[in-house]
Scaffold this motif. Structure first.
Motif, short mmCIF file in Angstrom:
data_model
loop_
_atom_site.label_atom_id
_atom_site.label_comp_id
_atom_site.label_asym_id
_atom_site.label_seq_id
_atom_site.Cartn_x
_atom_site.Cartn_y
_atom_site.Cartn_z
N PRO A 178 0.83 -1.21 0.00
CA PRO A 178 0.00 0.00 0.00
C PRO A 178 0.86 1.26 0.00
O PRO A 178 2.01 1.24 0.46
CB PRO A 178 -0.78 -0.11 1.32
N THR A 179 0.31 2.33 -0.52
CA THR A 179 0.97 3.62 -0.42
C THR A 179 0.66 4.22 0.95
O THR A 179 -0.51 4.35 1.31
CB THR A 179 0.50 4.58 -1.52
N VAL A 180 1.69 4.56 1.70
CA VAL A 180 1.51 5.13 3.04
C VAL A 180 1.52 6.65 2.94
O VAL A 180 2.44 7.25 2.35
CB VAL A 180 2.61 4.64 3.99
N TRP A 181 0.51 7.27 3.53
CA TRP A 181 0.40 8.73 3.62
C TRP A 181 0.37 9.12 5.09
O TRP A 181 -0.24 8.43 5.90
CB TRP A 181 -0.89 9.22 2.97
N LEU A 182 1.00 10.22 5.43
CA LEU A 182 0.84 10.79 6.77
C LEU A 182 -0.17 11.93 6.70
O LEU A 182 -0.15 12.74 5.77
CB LEU A 182 2.16 11.30 7.32
N TYR A 188 3.46 18.95 12.74
CA TYR A 188 4.20 17.78 13.23
C TYR A 188 4.32 16.70 12.16
O TYR A 188 5.42 16.24 11.82
CB TYR A 188 3.52 17.22 14.48
N SER A 189 3.18 16.24 11.64
CA SER A 189 3.20 15.17 10.64
C SER A 189 3.81 15.63 9.33
O SER A 189 4.39 14.82 8.60
CB SER A 189 1.79 14.62 10.42
N ALA A 190 3.70 16.93 9.02
CA ALA A 190 4.33 17.45 7.81
C ALA A 190 5.84 17.32 7.89
O ALA A 190 6.50 16.92 6.93
CB ALA A 190 3.92 18.91 7.60
N ARG A 191 6.40 17.65 9.05
CA ARG A 191 7.84 17.52 9.23
C ARG A 191 8.28 16.06 9.15
O ARG A 191 9.31 15.73 8.54
CB ARG A 191 8.25 18.10 10.59
N LEU A 192 7.49 15.17 9.78
CA LEU A 192 7.85 13.76 9.78
C LEU A 192 7.74 13.18 8.37
O LEU A 192 8.62 12.40 7.95
CB LEU A 192 6.93 12.99 10.74
N ALA A 193 6.68 13.52 7.64
CA ALA A 193 6.53 13.04 6.26
C ALA A 193 7.69 13.51 5.40
O ALA A 193 8.22 12.75 4.57
CB ALA A 193 5.20 13.51 5.68
N ALA A 194 8.09 14.75 5.57
CA ALA A 194 9.22 15.27 4.79
C ALA A 194 10.50 14.52 5.14
O ALA A 194 11.29 14.18 4.26
CB ALA A 194 9.39 16.77 5.07
N GLN A 209 -6.84 26.14 8.94
CA GLN A 209 -5.93 27.21 9.32
C GLN A 209 -4.48 26.74 9.11
O GLN A 209 -4.11 25.65 9.49
CB GLN A 209 -6.12 27.57 10.80
N GLY A 210 -3.69 27.61 8.50
CA GLY A 210 -2.26 27.36 8.41
C GLY A 210 -1.82 26.46 7.28
O GLY A 210 -0.66 26.03 7.26
N ILE A 211 -2.68 26.19 6.30
CA ILE A 211 -2.32 25.24 5.27
C ILE A 211 -1.13 25.71 4.44
O ILE A 211 -0.24 24.92 4.09
CB ILE A 211 -3.52 24.91 4.35
N ASP A 212 -1.05 27.00 4.13
CA ASP A 212 0.06 27.50 3.31
C ASP A 212 1.40 27.26 4.00
O ASP A 212 2.36 26.78 3.37
CB ASP A 212 -0.11 28.99 3.02
N GLN A 213 1.46 27.57 5.29
CA GLN A 213 2.71 27.42 6.02
C GLN A 213 3.10 25.95 6.15
O GLN A 213 4.28 25.59 6.01
CB GLN A 213 2.59 28.05 7.41
N VAL A 214 2.11 25.09 6.41
CA VAL A 214 2.41 23.67 6.62
C VAL A 214 2.87 23.02 5.32
O VAL A 214 3.83 22.25 5.31
CB VAL A 214 1.19 22.94 7.21
N LEU A 215 2.19 23.32 4.21
CA LEU A 215 2.60 22.73 2.94
C LEU A 215 3.99 23.23 2.51
O LEU A 215 4.78 22.47 1.95
CB LEU A 215 1.57 23.04 1.85
N ALA A 216 4.28 24.49 2.79
CA ALA A 216 5.61 25.01 2.47
C ALA A 216 6.67 24.30 3.32
O ALA A 216 7.75 23.96 2.82
CB ALA A 216 5.66 26.52 2.71
N TYR A 218 6.49 21.27 4.50
CA TYR A 218 6.63 19.91 3.96
C TYR A 218 7.48 19.91 2.69
O TYR A 218 8.44 19.14 2.56
CB TYR A 218 5.25 19.32 3.70
N ARG A 219 7.15 20.78 1.77
CA ARG A 219 7.84 20.79 0.48
C ARG A 219 9.30 21.22 0.61
O ARG A 219 10.20 20.63 0.01
CB ARG A 219 7.10 21.69 -0.50
N ASP A 220 9.53 22.26 1.40
CA ASP A 220 10.89 22.78 1.53
C ASP A 220 11.81 21.81 2.27
O ASP A 220 13.01 21.77 2.00
CB ASP A 220 10.87 24.13 2.26
N GLY A 221 11.24 21.03 3.21
CA GLY A 221 12.06 20.12 3.98
C GLY A 221 12.08 18.70 3.46
O GLY A 221 12.64 17.81 4.12
N TYR A 222 11.49 18.46 2.29
CA TYR A 222 11.31 17.09 1.81
C TYR A 222 12.64 16.42 1.46
O TYR A 222 13.49 17.00 0.77
CB TYR A 222 10.41 17.08 0.58
#
Length: 352
Positions: A178-182, A188-194, A209-216, A218-222
Motif C-alpha cells: 500500500p501507499t503510506v500517507w501521513l 508535526y506530521s508534515a515535518r515527519l513526512a518530509a 488554518q495554516g495550510i500554506d505554512q504547513v505545505l511550504a 513539507y515541500r521545503d524540507g522534503y
C-alpha cells in the motif's frame, strides 16, 4: 519546489466519514456510503478514503479496514484507503497485516493514511487500548517506520533480550505494498513526512488554518525517498454542490450546525435533516456556522468548479479530496444519500 499546477484541472477524490442522519441506522448509513464509493468509481474519481472516529452518533466510520475491504469489492479501478487509521489506537503489526491483506485483495489500489490523533475522547481511547499495549503519540514516528518495514519485502528485524534476531513480516505478503500517507492538522506530521520521504495530507477540511505554512514546510524540507522522489500532497475540502446556490446552502446547513456544536462543546446527536436544520433556532451557533461556511465549497456547479480550480492553483496541488457533506431531506431514502451523490456528480461534470 512548490509544484504549481499552472491552472490545470485537478483530479478529484473523496473522504467519507459515513454520516448518520436522524432516523437512519448505522447499517443504512454504511450501505449509502458504499453505494457512493461505487458512484465515485464510475465517475472517475482518483481515490476514496474512510475516516476513523469512535462513539459518535452522527459518524459510522469507526473501522477503516472493514470499509475499505467492502468498498474494494464493490469497485473496479478507484484507489481505496484510510483517511486515516488513528495509529495511537492500534498496534503497528495489526495495522501492517490488515493493509497487507487489503493489498492482496485489491493489488495496486490501497492507500494507508496514518493519523497521530486518537480520533475520540480519552475514555474510548482507553477502551481501544484495553487488550494490551498499542502505539502511543510519543512513539508515532517509530511506529510509522515499523509499519513501513513490516509491509516491505524484507520485513522487520527484532533483537530479543536473549541476543537472538527475530524476523517479522506482515502477512499475507502481497506482490505490492500500500501507499503510506501521513495525515495531520499541524506541522508535526508534515515535518515527519518530509523527513521520511512520504506523501502528506493536511486536514484542511477539519482545521482550515495554516495550510500554506504547513505545505511550504513539507515541500521545503522534503527528503526524496526511493518510492517517492518528489513530495506528494493534495487539498482536502468540505463540499456541497447542488443545481442552485440556494439548494447548496440549505443542504450544507445540517453539517455546518453539527460542526458548530462540536466546536462549541454542545451535545452531539445524529445529523439533522435539511428541514430540521432550517426550522431550528440559531441556538447561539450562528457565528460559528458563518465562520465555517466561508471555508467550505458550497454552491452551484459553475461556482464550485471555479473555486476548486482556484484553490488547487493557489496551494499548488494536482488533486483535491472533497468531503461530501450535503444533508438529506426528510422524504429521501434512508439507505441512500442523494445530496452527497449529487455533489460528486455535479463536480465531476463541471470539471469535465
Amino acid at each position: 519546489m512548490n509544484n504549481r499546477t499552472s491552472g490545470l484541472t485537478p483530479r478529484l477524490s473523496v473522504l467519507d466519514l459515513v454520516p448518520v442522519r436522524a432516523g437512519q441506522t448505522s447499517a443504512q448509513a454504511i450501505g449509502a456510503s458504499l453505494a457512493l464509493a461505487g458512484l465515485a468509481d464510475r465517475l472517475g474519481y482518483t481515490r476514496y478514503w474512510f475516516a476513523e472516529h469512535h462513539n459518535m452518533a452522527a459518524v459510522a466510520a469507526s473501522t477503516p479496514p472493514v470499509m475499505i475491504a467492502a468498498a474494494a469489492a464493490r469497485t473496479e479501478r478507484i484507489r481505496v484507503g484510510s483517511g486515516g487509521v488513528m495509529l495511537p489506537n492500534h498496534a503497528p503489526l495489526v495495522v501492517a497485516e490488515q493493509f497487507a491483506a487489503l493489498e492482496a485483495l485489491a493489488p495496486g489500489r490501497i492507500d494507508l493514511g496514518l493519523g497521530r490523533a486518537p480520533g475520540s475522547d480519552p475514555v474510548v481511547t482507553s477502551l481501544l487500548r484495553a487488550t494490551g499495549p498499542t502505539a502511543d503519540v510519543d512513539r508515532f514516528p517509530q511506529h510509522v517506520s515499523d509499519i513501513l518495514a513490516l509491509m516491505g519485502p524484507e520485513g522487520a528485524r527484532l533483537r530479543l533480550v536473549t541476543g537472538d534476531v527475530y524476523d517479522v513480516r506482515a502477512t499475507p505478503a502481497a506482490d505490492s505494498t500500500p501507499t503510506v500517507w501521513l495525515l495531520g492538522s499541524s506541522d508535526y506530521s508534515a515535518r515527519l513526512a518530509a523527513e521520511l520521504g512520504l506523501p502528506y495530507v493536511f486536514a484542511n477540511h477539519f482545521s482550515g488554518q495554516g495550510i500554506d505554512q504547513v505545505l511550504a514546510l513539507y515541500r521545503d524540507g522534503y527528503r526524496p525517498s526511493e518510492a517517492h522522489p518528489e513530495p506528494r500532497t493534495f487539498l482536502t475540502l468540505n463540499a456541497v454542490v447542488a443545481p442552485t446556490a440556494d439548494e447548496a446552502d440549505e443542504r450544507a446547513l445540517p453539517q455546518l450546525r453539527q460542526m458548530a456544536r462540536l466546536r462549541t462543546g454542545r451535545a452531539l446527536g445524529p445529523l439533522e435533516t435539511v428541514e430540521e436544520a432550517l426550522a431550528a433556532p440559531a441556538d447561539g451557533l450562528a457565528q460559528a456556522v458563518e465562520g465555517m461556511r466561508s471555508r467550505w465549497l458550497i454552491g452551484d456547479p459553475e461556482h464550485a468548479a471555479a473555486e476548486l480550480r482556484r484553490l488547487a492553483d493557489r496551494h499548488g496541488v494536482e488533486e483535491v479530496m472533497v468531503v461530501p457533506v450535503a444533508g438529506s431531506r426528510a422524504d429521501e431514502p434512508l439507505d441512500a444519500t442523494p445530496g452527497r451523490a449529487r455533489t460528486l456528480e455535479l463536480l465531476a461534470a463541471a470539471l469535465g
